[in-house]
Each structure stands twice: as C-alpha cells, then as structure tokens.
Write a protein that holds these residues in place. Structure first.
Motif, PDB file in Angstrom:
ATOM      1  N   GLU A 105    -104.423  -7.958  -8.435  1.00 16.72           N
ATOM      2  CA  GLU A 105    -105.050  -8.833  -9.430  1.00 16.72           C
ATOM      3  C   GLU A 105    -104.342  -8.878 -10.782  1.00 16.72           C
ATOM      4  O   GLU A 105    -104.398  -9.902 -11.471  1.00 16.72           O
ATOM      5  N   GLN A 162    -110.977 -14.260  -6.007  1.00 17.02           N
ATOM      6  CA  GLN A 162    -109.586 -14.610  -6.270  1.00 17.02           C
ATOM      7  C   GLN A 162    -109.424 -15.557  -7.454  1.00 17.02           C
ATOM      8  O   GLN A 162    -108.319 -15.710  -7.974  1.00 17.02           O
ATOM      9  N   TYR A 179    -105.744 -13.028  -0.974  1.00 19.37           N
ATOM     10  CA  TYR A 179    -105.688 -11.565  -0.965  1.00 19.37           C
ATOM     11  C   TYR A 179    -105.409 -11.001   0.423  1.00 19.37           C
ATOM     12  O   TYR A 179    -104.749  -9.965   0.558  1.00 19.37           O
TER      13      TYR A 179
END
Length: 388
Positions: free
Chosen positions: A270, A308, A337
C-alpha cells in the motif's frame, strides 16, 4: 479527479450493489468447503479457496482491468447512509467464526496428510486474514458497536492490537520512516514482515500506555484496549482448546500467523517507497492522495471492500467503502492486491516492477522516496547514474 455531480445524482444506483456480496460469500464458501471435506475426506476441498486467492482472482483482475468510475458527488451522503452495505460487512463475521471452529474440529480429528494440513491452514488462515480487512472497515466507523465488532473480528487471527495501532498510529505516521506499516523502497517483504509485526505491537502498546497515563491509570489496566483485544483471543483459543483438545493450539497459532502475514503483505504493497515531504519546521506535510498506492481492479476490490482505493481511504478515513473514489493523480499499481502479493513474495521481481514506478512518481529524484536505510546509498548511487 472524482466524477462531477450530474443532475439526478441523488437517485444514482450503485451498479455493483449486489456484487459486494462476494466478500461474505467468500467466508461462507470457506466454511462450506470445510464441511464438504469433513463429509467426503477429499483434500481438494481444502485447496479450493487458496486456488481462488492466488489464481482465480489475479487472473480475473488482469482480464477485467481497473474500473475507475466514481459515485457522483451528490450521491455519496445517501450511499453511505444505506445500511445494506453495513450489513454486508457484518455478515462476514459469523461465517469467519464458523470456518475457524470447523477448522479446529478438523485439525483435532481428521486424518490429514501434510498437504491437507497446509491446505487447512491456508483456508482458515486465509479467511481470518481477509477478516482483518473486515475489522479495518468496522474499526474506522463512529458507532461503538461497529468498533467493538472490529475487535471481535480480530480475535481469531490474534491481531487485536491492529485496532489501536492502525487507527491511532499508522494513520498519523503513514508514509514516513517512523511508521512500521509503511514499507521503504529497497526493503523486501521478508525484511519488512518482522519489522512491521514487532513494530506494530510496540506502537500499539506505546499508544495505549500514553493514553492511560493521561488518565492517571497504569499500563496494565483493564481499560487498556490492547489487553482487551488480546484477552478476546485468549478466551477464544482457550474455549477452542477445551472443546477440541490442546493440539488445536498449534493449528490456531500457525493459521493466525499466516492470516496476519496477509495483512502485512497488503501493508507492504500500500505505501511502498512513498514519503510525505518534510516541511521547513520539521513536520511532515499532511497525508494526501499521493501517499498511497491505488488500484481500482474490479474483483479484488469487490472482495476487499475497495481497500485498494487506499488513497481516498487515507485522505478520508471515515468514508465507507462503497463511497471510496479513484483519483487519477494517485500512484497506480499495475494490478490488484491478489496479484501484487504474489509479486511481493519474490523480491527481485517486486523491485524490478515497483522501483521504477516509485522513481517515476518522484520525477526521477529517488532522494524524495522513503528509502530502506541499508540500501539508501546504493539506491541513490544507482539512480543518480540513471540506472534502471
């Protein structure tokens, strides 16, 4: 930029309204597959969900690509007030607990081969790892009952301190060298994993100790939210050991570690290499949509409550998942992801794909990135020479 508000935006209807049910269905499927194994003894049932996580979802994401549409601005208030979306999040939890309990029964009684035992760990730990995302969605909300359920959801994965550290630590320090959950450019996932796991526990304890001290209470007090969360895990694991025998404790520990590692590989993805600039007064600039990697790939977002769309989440932490927006100016991941975590497991491939993206995000000036201290000099020298 977010889509402008058209006329009639208040009447806008979410085209994915019923597709969000995929997330609680995933937890239901885990419990159902475990029951089917119990009935048939066929170990392929234990590998169906891992195959979906590591095979089907990345493939479908690649085929469908990203969907960058946003809810019209005028629709977000009504969208967030729709309790249907809240019910979907809560619906995950009973199936998560059912999968955990059935998994313990199988670990204690079923004649499992080594591959079967691994499949059982991946199935139960995978659901409890995804459940951390459910806890994440609940933990950011104002109603006390949602925040309480967040900690209940974290109990099977033994990661209750996440509730404290994420909300009161990570969101303050994100994209800085002080944040244990922000990965640095040049840092492999396998180096990041122990750093973030240990650092998050230390951070959560430090936060709660300081909070209690401000109220004149000792750290080892029943009001300590970290101790409360860990107590939930001890009660749950103790009850399962009483019901199925102490041998389930090894299974619970291994599946919890695997589940927690799924959270941490997502943390790794992230914010990799992103850094909030330091102002002349020494303070960091406020967090904005350029400080998180973003992905609008369809299937991963449906399973993960749009986690996301992380850039908007950090800019507006209280915003509910169905209203999160795509921002074109945010750094974009090449896939969802589910595919990126596979890449993260292989550091040379990860560095080959992501380091140039970090460099491009900072206009070729690698000194602006959050660099891994052991590799800082090498990265500065490499990219100063225009190396790829």
């Amino acid at each position: 930029m977010p889509t402008p508000s058209p006329a009639g935006a208040q009447r806008w209807r979410d085209p994915r309204r019923y597709l969000w049910l995929l997330s609680p269905f995933f937890a239901f499927a885990a419990a159902w597959h475990l029951v089917n194994f119990w009935r048939s003894g066929a170990e392929f049932w234990l590998w169906l969900l891992p195959s979906v996580m590591y095979g089907v979802i990345p493939t479908v994401d690649a085929l469908l690509g990203p969907d960058t549409r946003n809810p019209p601005d005028g629709s977000t208030t009504a969208l967030e007030a729709d309790n249907y979306y809240r019910a979907i999040v809560v619906a995950f939890i009973p199936f998560q607990y059912a999968a955990t309990i059935i998994g313990c029964a199988l670990a204690a009684t079923a004649p499992l081969s080594a591959t079967g035992w691994i499949g059982l760990v991946l199935t139960v730990g995978g659901i409890n790892g995804v459940a951390i995302n459910t806890a994440h969605e609940l933990g950011h909300k104002r109603p006390r009952w949602e925040r309480w359920l967040s900690r209940v959801t974290l109990a099977p994965v033994a990661y209750g301190h996440f509730y404290t550290e994420h909300n009161r630590g990570h969101h303050l320090r994100v994209a800085t060298p002080d944040d244990p959950a922000s990965a640095r450019m040049g840092e492999s996932f396998w180096a990041f994993l122990p750093r973030t796991m240990i650092g998050s526990v230390r951070s959560a304890w430090h936060i709660e100790r300081g909070s209690l001290a401000g109220r004149g209470l000792p750290a080892w007090h029943w009001r300590n939210e970290v101790l409360q969360a860990w107590a939930m895990t001890l009660v749950l694991f103790g009850a399962l050991a009483w019901a199925f025998g102490p041998k389930v404790l090894l299974f619970l520990a291994v599946q919890a570690f695997y589940g927690a590692s799924l959270l941490e590989v997502v943390n790794y993805i992230e914010h990799y290499g992103l850094l909030r600039a330091q102002r002349p007064d020494g303070r960091r600039e406020p967090c904005n949509v350029t400080h998180s990697w973003n992905s609008s790939h369809v299937l991963s977002n449906l399973f993960l409550y749009q986690l996301q769309r992380h850039s908007d989440h950090h800019a507006h932490p209280g915003r509910r998942y169905q209203a999160l927006r795509h921002f074109a100016q945010s750094p974009q991941l090449p896939s969802g992801y589910a595919a990126m975590l596979l890449l993260a497991y292989v550091p040379p491939l990860w560095f080959r794909v992501m380091d140039p993206k970090v460099l491009a995000h900072y206009g070729g000036d690698v000194s602006l990135a959050n660099l891994h201290p052991p590799r800082r000099s090498a990265l500065l020298a490499r990219y100063a020479r225009g190396g790829g």
